[in-house]
Design a protein around this motif. Sequence first.
Motif, mmCIF file in Angstrom:
data_model
loop_
_atom_site.group_PDB
_atom_site.id
_atom_site.type_symbol
_atom_site.label_atom_id
_atom_site.label_comp_id
_atom_site.label_asym_id
_atom_site.label_seq_id
_atom_site.Cartn_x
_atom_site.Cartn_y
_atom_site.Cartn_z
ATOM 1 N N ALA A 268 0.817 -1.211 0.000
ATOM 2 C CA ALA A 268 0.000 0.000 0.000
ATOM 3 C C ALA A 268 0.852 1.263 0.000
ATOM 4 C CB ALA A 268 -0.941 -0.014 1.205
ATOM 5 N N VAL A 269 2.036 1.155 0.534
ATOM 6 C CA VAL A 269 2.904 2.340 0.577
ATOM 7 C C VAL A 269 4.019 2.229 -0.443
ATOM 8 C CG1 VAL A 269 2.362 2.809 2.993
ATOM 9 C CG2 VAL A 269 4.287 1.292 2.421
ATOM 10 N N GLY A 270 3.907 1.235 -1.353
ATOM 11 C CA GLY A 270 4.857 1.113 -2.438
ATOM 12 C C GLY A 270 6.161 0.453 -2.082
ATOM 13 N N ARG A 271 6.217 -0.299 -0.989
ATOM 14 C CA ARG A 271 7.455 -0.947 -0.562
ATOM 15 C C ARG A 271 7.472 -2.432 -0.914
ATOM 16 N NH1 ARG A 271 8.109 0.306 5.583
ATOM 17 N NH2 ARG A 271 9.975 -0.977 5.202
ATOM 18 N N SER A 272 6.464 -2.903 -1.682
ATOM 19 C CA SER A 272 6.435 -4.298 -2.105
ATOM 20 C C SER A 272 5.887 -4.359 -3.526
ATOM 21 C CB SER A 272 5.567 -5.127 -1.147
ATOM 22 O OG SER A 272 5.597 -6.499 -1.515
ATOM 23 N N THR A 273 5.762 -5.584 -4.029
ATOM 24 C CA THR A 273 5.280 -5.775 -5.401
ATOM 25 C C THR A 273 4.089 -6.717 -5.400
ATOM 26 O OG1 THR A 273 6.684 -7.690 -5.795
ATOM 27 C CG2 THR A 273 7.635 -5.508 -6.268
ATOM 28 N N PHE A 274 3.334 -6.665 -6.511
ATOM 29 C CA PHE A 274 2.187 -7.574 -6.644
ATOM 30 C C PHE A 274 2.642 -9.033 -6.607
ATOM 31 C CE2 PHE A 274 0.200 -3.862 -8.914
ATOM 32 C CZ PHE A 274 -0.754 -3.630 -7.947
ATOM 33 N N PHE A 275 3.778 -9.317 -7.215
ATOM 34 C CA PHE A 275 4.233 -10.692 -7.290
ATOM 35 C C PHE A 275 4.459 -11.275 -5.892
ATOM 36 C CE2 PHE A 275 7.606 -13.862 -7.444
ATOM 37 C CZ PHE A 275 7.073 -14.756 -8.360
ATOM 38 N N VAL A 276 5.066 -10.472 -5.019
ATOM 39 C CA VAL A 276 5.331 -10.953 -3.658
ATOM 40 C C VAL A 276 4.027 -11.196 -2.918
ATOM 41 C CG1 VAL A 276 6.355 -10.372 -1.430
ATOM 42 C CG2 VAL A 276 7.583 -9.856 -3.552
ATOM 43 N N VAL A 277 3.067 -10.270 -3.072
ATOM 44 C CA VAL A 277 1.774 -10.435 -2.397
ATOM 45 C C VAL A 277 1.046 -11.665 -2.915
ATOM 46 C CG1 VAL A 277 -0.493 -9.406 -2.031
ATOM 47 C CG2 VAL A 277 1.569 -7.989 -1.884
ATOM 48 N N LEU A 278 1.068 -11.846 -4.233
ATOM 49 C CA LEU A 278 0.404 -13.019 -4.807
ATOM 50 C C LEU A 278 1.054 -14.319 -4.322
ATOM 51 C CD1 LEU A 278 -0.153 -11.798 -8.470
ATOM 52 C CD2 LEU A 278 -1.871 -12.037 -6.677
ATOM 53 N N GLU A 279 2.360 -14.317 -4.230
ATOM 54 C CA GLU A 279 3.066 -15.509 -3.753
ATOM 55 C C GLU A 279 2.694 -15.824 -2.308
ATOM 56 O OE1 GLU A 279 5.459 -18.815 -4.000
ATOM 57 O OE2 GLU A 279 4.779 -17.457 -5.593
ATOM 58 N N LEU A 280 2.607 -14.783 -1.488
ATOM 59 C CA LEU A 280 2.230 -15.001 -0.088
ATOM 60 C C LEU A 280 0.780 -15.457 0.035
ATOM 61 C CD1 LEU A 280 4.020 -11.996 1.678
ATOM 62 C CD2 LEU A 280 4.661 -14.418 1.698
ATOM 63 N N GLN A 281 -0.070 -14.948 -0.842
ATOM 64 C CA GLN A 281 -1.461 -15.421 -0.845
ATOM 65 C C GLN A 281 -1.521 -16.917 -1.172
ATOM 66 O OE1 GLN A 281 -3.349 -12.895 -3.682
ATOM 67 N NE2 GLN A 281 -3.605 -11.177 -2.257
ATOM 68 N N SER A 282 -0.717 -17.356 -2.130
ATOM 69 C CA SER A 282 -0.659 -18.778 -2.473
ATOM 70 C C SER A 282 -0.159 -19.594 -1.290
ATOM 71 C CB SER A 282 0.242 -18.996 -3.689
ATOM 72 O OG SER A 282 -0.277 -18.344 -4.830
ATOM 73 N N GLN A 283 0.836 -19.065 -0.608
ATOM 74 C CA GLN A 283 1.349 -19.774 0.566
ATOM 75 C C GLN A 283 0.294 -19.861 1.666
ATOM 76 O OE1 GLN A 283 5.020 -17.922 1.768
ATOM 77 N NE2 GLN A 283 6.031 -18.281 -0.209
ATOM 78 N N LEU A 284 -0.490 -18.805 1.822
ATOM 79 C CA LEU A 284 -1.556 -18.841 2.822
ATOM 80 C C LEU A 284 -2.603 -19.892 2.464
ATOM 81 C CD1 LEU A 284 -3.026 -17.823 5.304
ATOM 82 C CD2 LEU A 284 -3.985 -15.958 3.909
ATOM 83 N N ALA A 285 -2.975 -19.948 1.179
ATOM 84 C CA ALA A 285 -3.934 -20.968 0.754
ATOM 85 C C ALA A 285 -3.366 -22.368 1.002
ATOM 86 C CB ALA A 285 -4.264 -20.790 -0.727
ATOM 87 N N GLY A 286 -2.076 -22.537 0.700
ATOM 88 C CA GLY A 286 -1.456 -23.832 0.971
ATOM 89 C C GLY A 286 -1.444 -24.159 2.447
ATOM 90 N N ALA A 287 -1.198 -23.145 3.293
ATOM 91 C CA ALA A 287 -1.188 -23.371 4.744
ATOM 92 C C ALA A 287 -2.578 -23.751 5.239
ATOM 93 C CB ALA A 287 -0.694 -22.116 5.454
ATOM 94 N N ARG A 288 -3.612 -23.103 4.687
ATOM 95 C CA ARG A 288 -4.988 -23.458 5.081
ATOM 96 C C ARG A 288 -5.293 -24.910 4.693
ATOM 97 N NH1 ARG A 288 -6.305 -19.782 8.809
ATOM 98 N NH2 ARG A 288 -6.707 -17.697 7.982
ATOM 99 N N SER A 289 -4.922 -25.281 3.479
ATOM 100 C CA SER A 289 -5.156 -26.668 3.039
ATOM 101 C C SER A 289 -4.355 -27.655 3.876
ATOM 102 C CB SER A 289 -4.798 -26.825 1.559
ATOM 103 O OG SER A 289 -5.703 -26.115 0.740
ATOM 104 N N ALA A 290 -3.127 -27.276 4.222
ATOM 105 C CA ALA A 290 -2.295 -28.165 5.034
ATOM 106 C C ALA A 290 -2.901 -28.372 6.418
ATOM 107 C CB ALA A 290 -0.886 -27.600 5.157
#
Length: 517
Positions: free
Chosen positions: A462-484
């Motif tokens: 939100a403040v421009g210190r990250s990228t969409f790719f990193v956020v998307l990757e973390l979202q995938s990891q969260l989904a994997g953690a929920r499934s795990a």
Amino acid sequence: MSKQPGLVLPLLLLHLAWPADAGRSAPLDAQAASPQLRPLTLSESLELALRQNRAIQIERLNPALARLALDEAYGYYDPTFRADGRRRAIADTGGYDPADLSTDAVYDTQAHTATMGLTGQLPSGLTYTLSGTYANTFGVRNGELFDSYNLFAGVSVRQPLLRDFWIDAGRLRIRVQRRLVRATEASATWAIMELVDQVAQAYYELAYARAHVQVQEKLLAVRERFELETRRRIEAGTLASLEEKLAQSQVAQVQTDLIAAGNAVALAQNELKLLLGESFRANADVHLVPADQLVIVPETLAREESWQRGLAQRPDLAQLRLAAETADLDLGFRRNQLFPALDLVAGYARRGADTRRTPASLPPASATAAFDELGSGAAPNDMIGVVLTVPLSRAAERARYRASKELQEQTRLRLEHQEEVVLREIDDALRTVEASRERVHATRRAAEYAAAAVEAEEQKLAVGRSTFFVVLELQSQLAGARSAEVRARADYNQALSRLHLAEGTLLEWRQLTLEFK
């Protein structure tokens, strides 16, 4: 431009609306209102399987068949009654035979005869025979008229004193068949236990598969919203066109995963339907929805106690112990057959008769007089003695005895081996339960940390210190953690079921009672 992503975040944050217990209850999807959905609890599944599963229906017939075979074995003691009644007319013109002068007779006679007998055997090995004969003969012999009544009644017994005394083939079969009845009941119990475990495994697997689909659907919704917002931003000129390819690839990847997850649901449903005894033709379009939550029920684990329960309650061990008892019975029978036959024999009989003969006339003979003589015991006959039979060679008996000893030893070793297998299975099951319980706690923490990481990274974006790719990757990891986490919960419940199966306490744990009629 670095501040612009903040406009997209309110949409991206919707992906984190997954509850902390996602996957622990029946998943709700777009088909929730469909009449083809069929919510089902584990208790209902077990009830249906025990009533409809064809393999169990087949197995349940074995104890009944074994009891019928036992009834048949008891037929060994059923007495046999025999009756024979005849009328005969015999005539001979006579003739001379120097080798047999008794044939030089002219006669024309009739005979009315009846014989009755009852034979049987007692559990002591004693065989008995009750017999009676009635004969009325009249006619002409060498010009002399005659009329005669002859009666006979007797009983004879034979009691083995060595061979076939404490056990014989009939008693062996009855004792073996009694154990076979119990063995078939143990086999049916074990088959039912295995079915209960299989239903539980399939039920929890389906619960996980549907929860995993729910996680993937939520992730796909986030990815699709991200793709839509990316396209809008590109059209507005605030993002480069290359960002759209990233968004599209993310959507395609989740769609691929969702297809695989949907197929896993279909396969898990088919497995559960088969175990339930459902008709595939009639229920092909019915979607089973597990209604029970994947809760974590605390279980006290004690290896020594579990081992004791397993050795005492496992039906497969009970079968092997019954097989060992049967081997002992067979060995005792084969040992008995090595003895010579020494039998006590005894008998008692009475005879009654009345006869009239005259060349001129035929005064009638009296059946009453014959019966009176029979009843008074005027013509008794008694006997008592022993019969010794010693085979000159007992090669067959000795070979059977040695084979029986080997079979006894083989059965004992098989039982000891299976006891070790049971201890190993229980130990493995205990370790799996412990590991699954630890995985539940670990995956729960991993999901919490993954959610916190996504939230932190979105704030940085939100403040421009990250990228969409990193956020998307973390979202995938969260989904994997929920499934795990859901996978760990399902595994824990499956491991508990296997533990109680290994202990032989599964039916008691599931509060199921078996009765064999």
